[in-house]
Design a protein around this motif. Structure first.
Motif, mmCIF file in Angstrom:
data_model
loop_
_atom_site.group_PDB
_atom_site.id
_atom_site.type_symbol
_atom_site.label_atom_id
_atom_site.label_comp_id
_atom_site.label_asym_id
_atom_site.label_seq_id
_atom_site.Cartn_x
_atom_site.Cartn_y
_atom_site.Cartn_z
ATOM 1 N N HIS A 105 0.858 -1.184 0.000
ATOM 2 C CA HIS A 105 0.000 0.000 0.000
ATOM 3 C C HIS A 105 0.896 1.236 0.000
ATOM 4 N N VAL A 106 0.483 2.263 -0.682
ATOM 5 C CA VAL A 106 1.239 3.512 -0.752
ATOM 6 C C VAL A 106 0.518 4.569 0.079
ATOM 7 N N PHE A 107 1.237 5.134 1.040
ATOM 8 C CA PHE A 107 0.713 6.249 1.819
ATOM 9 C C PHE A 107 1.240 7.541 1.207
ATOM 10 N N LYS A 108 0.347 8.447 0.907
ATOM 11 C CA LYS A 108 0.757 9.734 0.340
ATOM 12 C C LYS A 108 1.045 10.713 1.475
ATOM 13 N N VAL A 109 2.296 11.157 1.539
ATOM 14 C CA VAL A 109 2.756 12.080 2.574
ATOM 15 C C VAL A 109 3.075 13.407 1.901
ATOM 16 N N LYS A 110 2.617 14.497 2.515
ATOM 17 C CA LYS A 110 2.821 15.816 1.924
ATOM 18 C C LYS A 110 3.243 16.820 2.995
ATOM 19 N N ASN A 111 4.160 17.679 2.638
ATOM 20 C CA ASN A 111 4.563 18.774 3.519
ATOM 21 C C ASN A 111 3.640 19.958 3.235
ATOM 22 N N THR A 112 2.741 20.251 4.163
ATOM 23 C CA THR A 112 1.819 21.372 3.993
ATOM 24 C C THR A 112 2.304 22.606 4.738
ATOM 25 N N GLY A 113 3.501 22.550 5.304
ATOM 26 C CA GLY A 113 4.072 23.684 6.026
ATOM 27 C C GLY A 113 4.819 24.614 5.093
ATOM 28 N N SER A 162 8.289 25.322 5.444
ATOM 29 C CA SER A 162 9.730 25.098 5.431
ATOM 30 C C SER A 162 9.975 23.620 5.149
ATOM 31 N N THR A 163 11.222 23.244 4.965
ATOM 32 C CA THR A 163 11.579 21.885 4.564
ATOM 33 C C THR A 163 11.238 20.874 5.659
#
Length: 73
Positions: free
Chosen positions: A53-61, A63-64
Motif C-alpha cells: 500500500h502507498v501512503f501519500k505524505v505531503k509537507n503542507t508547512g 519550510s523543509t
C-alpha cells in the motif's frame, strides 16, 4: 522643527516595533498523510500476491520537512 522630526522618528520606531512583534511568524514544516491506516485484509504467510500500500505524505508547512525514520505501528 527639530522636535517635530524627533517625534516622527519616535512614532515610526514605535509603529515598526508594534507591527514587527505582531506579524512575526516562524516558518515550520507540517506533515499531512492521506490516511494513517489501511486494512490489507487477511494475508496468509507465503501466499501470493504480496501485500502493498502507498501512503501519500505531503509537507503542507512553509519550510523543509525532514523525515528521519519511519516505524510500523
Amino acid at each position: 522643527m527639530r522636535r517635530n522630526i524627533h517625534n516622527k522618528c519616535r512614532l515610526a520606531g514605535l509603529l515598526a516595533t508594534l507591527m514587527g512583534g505582531s506579524v512575526l511568524v516562524y516558518a515550520s514544516p507540517e506533515i499531512s498523510v492521506d490516511s494513517g491506516t489501511y486494512d490489507l485484509g487477511i494475508i496468509y504467510e507465503g501466499k501470493l500476491p504480496s501485500a502493498t500500500h502507498v501512503f501519500k505524505v505531503k509537507n503542507t508547512g512553509d519550510s523543509t520537512l525532514f523525515i528521519k525514520s519511519v516505524k510500523p505501528g
